[in-house]
Design a protein around this motif. Structure first.
Motif, PDB file in Angstrom:
ATOM      1  N   GLU A  93       0.823  -1.204   0.000  1.00 28.84           N
ATOM      2  CA  GLU A  93       0.000   0.000   0.000  1.00 28.84           C
ATOM      3  C   GLU A  93       0.861   1.261   0.000  1.00 28.84           C
ATOM      4  O   GLU A  93       0.442   2.297  -0.497  1.00 28.84           O
ATOM      5  CB  GLU A  93      -0.917   0.002   1.231  1.00 28.84           C
ATOM      6  N   GLU A  94       2.065   1.156   0.587  1.00 32.31           N
ATOM      7  CA  GLU A  94       2.927   2.335   0.680  1.00 32.31           C
ATOM      8  C   GLU A  94       3.741   2.566  -0.583  1.00 32.31           C
ATOM      9  O   GLU A  94       3.847   3.703  -1.062  1.00 32.31           O
ATOM     10  CB  GLU A  94       3.858   2.199   1.886  1.00 32.31           C
ATOM     11  N   HIS A  95       4.327   1.467  -1.139  1.00 30.37           N
ATOM     12  CA  HIS A  95       5.229   1.627  -2.281  1.00 30.37           C
ATOM     13  C   HIS A  95       4.632   1.141  -3.593  1.00 30.37           C
ATOM     14  O   HIS A  95       5.247   1.275  -4.648  1.00 30.37           O
ATOM     15  CB  HIS A  95       6.545   0.864  -2.019  1.00 30.37           C
ATOM     16  N   GLN A  96       3.460   0.541  -3.567  1.00 33.34           N
ATOM     17  CA  GLN A  96       2.792   0.021  -4.755  1.00 33.34           C
ATOM     18  C   GLN A  96       3.638  -1.032  -5.467  1.00 33.34           C
ATOM     19  O   GLN A  96       3.541  -1.220  -6.667  1.00 33.34           O
ATOM     20  CB  GLN A  96       2.440   1.157  -5.716  1.00 33.34           C
ATOM     21  N   GLU A  97       4.486  -1.735  -4.711  1.00 35.26           N
ATOM     22  CA  GLU A  97       5.290  -2.825  -5.238  1.00 35.26           C
ATOM     23  C   GLU A  97       4.644  -4.147  -4.836  1.00 35.26           C
ATOM     24  O   GLU A  97       3.935  -4.237  -3.834  1.00 35.26           O
ATOM     25  CB  GLU A  97       6.724  -2.765  -4.670  1.00 35.26           C
ATOM     26  N   GLU A  98       4.902  -5.177  -5.639  1.00 32.14           N
ATOM     27  CA  GLU A  98       4.338  -6.496  -5.351  1.00 32.14           C
ATOM     28  C   GLU A  98       4.914  -7.033  -4.047  1.00 32.14           C
ATOM     29  O   GLU A  98       6.113  -6.926  -3.778  1.00 32.14           O
ATOM     30  CB  GLU A  98       4.663  -7.458  -6.492  1.00 32.14           C
ATOM     31  N   LEU A  99       4.022  -7.599  -3.225  1.00 31.79           N
ATOM     32  CA  LEU A  99       4.450  -8.188  -1.958  1.00 31.79           C
ATOM     33  C   LEU A  99       5.084  -9.547  -2.238  1.00 31.79           C
ATOM     34  O   LEU A  99       4.413 -10.480  -2.698  1.00 31.79           O
ATOM     35  CB  LEU A  99       3.253  -8.338  -1.016  1.00 31.79           C
ATOM     36  N   LYS A 100       6.385  -9.669  -1.972  1.00 29.62           N
ATOM     37  CA  LYS A 100       7.115 -10.897  -2.289  1.00 29.62           C
ATOM     38  C   LYS A 100       7.737 -11.554  -1.065  1.00 29.62           C
ATOM     39  O   LYS A 100       8.088 -12.740  -1.120  1.00 29.62           O
ATOM     40  CB  LYS A 100       8.228 -10.593  -3.299  1.00 29.62           C
ATOM     41  N   LEU A 101       7.889 -10.824   0.026  1.00 30.22           N
ATOM     42  CA  LEU A 101       8.597 -11.331   1.195  1.00 30.22           C
ATOM     43  C   LEU A 101       7.690 -11.366   2.423  1.00 30.22           C
ATOM     44  O   LEU A 101       6.713 -10.624   2.516  1.00 30.22           O
ATOM     45  CB  LEU A 101       9.822 -10.450   1.488  1.00 30.22           C
ATOM     46  N   PHE A 102       8.081 -12.225   3.365  1.00 23.81           N
ATOM     47  CA  PHE A 102       7.360 -12.331   4.638  1.00 23.81           C
ATOM     48  C   PHE A 102       8.375 -12.142   5.758  1.00 23.81           C
ATOM     49  O   PHE A 102       9.396 -12.852   5.823  1.00 23.81           O
ATOM     50  CB  PHE A 102       6.672 -13.688   4.783  1.00 23.81           C
ATOM     51  N   CYS A 103       8.128 -11.171   6.620  1.00 21.42           N
ATOM     52  CA  CYS A 103       9.021 -10.895   7.747  1.00 21.42           C
ATOM     53  C   CYS A 103       8.619 -11.773   8.928  1.00 21.42           C
ATOM     54  O   CYS A 103       7.536 -11.588   9.506  1.00 21.42           O
ATOM     55  CB  CYS A 103       8.952  -9.415   8.131  1.00 21.42           C
ATOM     56  N   GLU A 104       9.499 -12.721   9.269  1.00 17.10           N
ATOM     57  CA  GLU A 104       9.216 -13.618  10.385  1.00 17.10           C
ATOM     58  C   GLU A 104       9.239 -12.868  11.704  1.00 17.10           C
ATOM     59  O   GLU A 104       8.543 -13.233  12.644  1.00 17.10           O
ATOM     60  CB  GLU A 104      10.248 -14.761  10.411  1.00 17.10           C
ATOM     61  N   THR A 105      10.047 -11.828  11.770  1.00 15.10           N
ATOM     62  CA  THR A 105      10.173 -11.077  13.022  1.00 15.10           C
ATOM     63  C   THR A 105       8.885 -10.316  13.342  1.00 15.10           C
ATOM     64  O   THR A 105       8.371 -10.371  14.454  1.00 15.10           O
ATOM     65  CB  THR A 105      11.341 -10.083  12.945  1.00 15.10           C
ATOM     66  N   ASP A 106       8.366  -9.599  12.320  1.00  9.81           N
ATOM     67  CA  ASP A 106       7.153  -8.805  12.511  1.00  9.81           C
ATOM     68  C   ASP A 106       5.879  -9.524  12.097  1.00  9.81           C
ATOM     69  O   ASP A 106       4.778  -9.000  12.302  1.00  9.81           O
ATOM     70  CB  ASP A 106       7.263  -7.496  11.720  1.00  9.81           C
ATOM     71  N   LYS A 107       6.027 -10.702  11.464  1.00  9.55           N
ATOM     72  CA  LYS A 107       4.877 -11.487  10.998  1.00  9.55           C
ATOM     73  C   LYS A 107       3.999 -10.666  10.052  1.00  9.55           C
ATOM     74  O   LYS A 107       2.791 -10.549  10.223  1.00  9.55           O
ATOM     75  CB  LYS A 107       4.025 -11.981  12.185  1.00  9.55           C
ATOM     76  N   LYS A 108       4.635 -10.070   8.999  1.00  8.29           N
ATOM     77  CA  LYS A 108       3.861  -9.280   8.047  1.00  8.29           C
ATOM     78  C   LYS A 108       4.465  -9.409   6.653  1.00  8.29           C
ATOM     79  O   LYS A 108       5.663  -9.694   6.505  1.00  8.29           O
ATOM     80  CB  LYS A 108       3.814  -7.818   8.476  1.00  8.29           C
ATOM     81  N   LEU A 109       3.628  -9.169   5.623  1.00 13.98           N
ATOM     82  CA  LEU A 109       4.071  -9.208   4.237  1.00 13.98           C
ATOM     83  C   LEU A 109       4.757  -7.896   3.876  1.00 13.98           C
ATOM     84  O   LEU A 109       4.320  -6.812   4.281  1.00 13.98           O
ATOM     85  CB  LEU A 109       2.879  -9.445   3.314  1.00 13.98           C
ATOM     86  N   LEU A 110       5.824  -8.004   3.058  1.00  9.82           N
ATOM     87  CA  LEU A 110       6.601  -6.823   2.684  1.00  9.82           C
ATOM     88  C   LEU A 110       6.961  -6.867   1.202  1.00  9.82           C
ATOM     89  O   LEU A 110       7.044  -7.948   0.603  1.00  9.82           O
ATOM     90  CB  LEU A 110       7.905  -6.740   3.492  1.00  9.82           C
ATOM     91  N   CYS A 111       7.177  -5.691   0.658  1.00  8.77           N
ATOM     92  CA  CYS A 111       7.775  -5.622  -0.672  1.00  8.77           C
ATOM     93  C   CYS A 111       9.284  -5.482  -0.482  1.00  8.77           C
ATOM     94  O   CYS A 111       9.769  -5.312   0.641  1.00  8.77           O
ATOM     95  CB  CYS A 111       7.199  -4.448  -1.460  1.00  8.77           C
TER      96      CYS A 111
END
Length: 270
Positions: A93-111
């Motif tokens: 939502e912030e960068h309009q990039e495809e979400l490809k990664l998952f942060c195990e530390t924060d438990k959230k999807l990231l670009c």
């Protein structure tokens, strides 16, 4: 008839660039870009500044105007199933990039841009597909554990229901037993009450008869005394001395009668 490219083109106009779904309550910013009201509000709350996710233009005030044309377009596209959200991959939502990664530390999807940010430095990442597989296995293990626990709890529930049923049945039996016992006890007490009342009435009748007999005797003695008193008073009122002396003997007899009456009183009073 419109081609597939034409349909896709005007359908894209009915999609929110943040949630990637058809507009819901679409609003237009001062820069001219459109978003769902809830999407842009959440974006501003997270960013802590009022700016457009598309062009980056900042605004002093949150001025949101309803876009009725987009609302009608989105409803039309939604009713004709011209677009499905799952056909497009989710974007940041912030960068309009495809979400490809998952942060195990924060438990959230990231670009990839989010992953490079300072806030995620030294965090553990993995690709979404790998994270999905790992977490599916974890969920599967949890499901198996919960299923086993559910089975155990169901058995406990059944046993508890049986225990409750047994207690209720025992309670009903005790109530019936106590009711029967008290009915019998009431019958015994009633019979004893009637017997005691009968004995008391009989004794009262006996005492009453004896007392009435003594009363009759007392009344008879009282009548005798009163009669003798009248006779003595008549003699005392006699003016003629000769006549008074003539009846002396009778008077003496009368006094003897008084002593007899006194003795009779003593007997009655005893």
């Amino acid at each position: 008839m419109a081609s597939k490219d034409q349909v896709a083109s005007w359908t894209e106009e009915a999609v929110c660039p943040i949630c990637l779904d058809f507009f819901t309550d679409p609003v237009i910013l001062e820069c001219g870009h459109n978003f769902c009201r809830s999407c842009i509000t959440r974006f501003w709350d997270r960013a802590e500044r009022n700016s457009c996710p598309e062009c980056g233009k900042a605004f002093e005030d949150r001025i949101l105007r309803v876009s009725w044309a987009l609302a009608r377009l989105a409803d039309k596209a939604r009713n004709h199933n011209l677009y499905r959200k799952e056909e497009r991959k989710p974007h940041c939502e912030e960068h309009q990039e495809e979400l490809k990664l998952f942060c195990e530390t924060d438990k959230k999807l990231l670009c990839v841009i989010c992953a490079a940010a300072l806030e995620h430095k030294s965090h553990s990442f993995m690709v979404i597909e790998e994270a999905v597989e790992i977490h599916k296995n974890q969920v599967k293990s949890s499901l198996e554990s919960l299923a086993k626990k559910e089975s155990e709890i169901q058995l406990m529930e059944q046993q508890q229901k049986l225990n409750i049923s047994g207690v209720l049945e025992e309670s009903r039996n005790l109530k019936s037993h106590f009711k029967a016992w008290f009915v019998k006890l009431h019958q015994i007490l009633s019979e004893k009450e009637n017997r005691l009342l009968g004995d008391l009435q009989e004794e009262n009748n006996k005492i009453e008869n004896e007392m009435k007999t003594k009363l009759t005797e007392i009344q008879n003695n009282l009548n005798d005394v009163q009669r003798e008193l009248v006779e003595l008073q008549e003699r005392m009122d006699q003016k003629d001395g000769v006549l008074f002396l003539k009846v002396r003997r009778n008077i003496t007899g009368s006094f003897k009668g008084k002593r007899t009456v006194a003795k009779r009183w003593d007997v009655v009073l005893k």
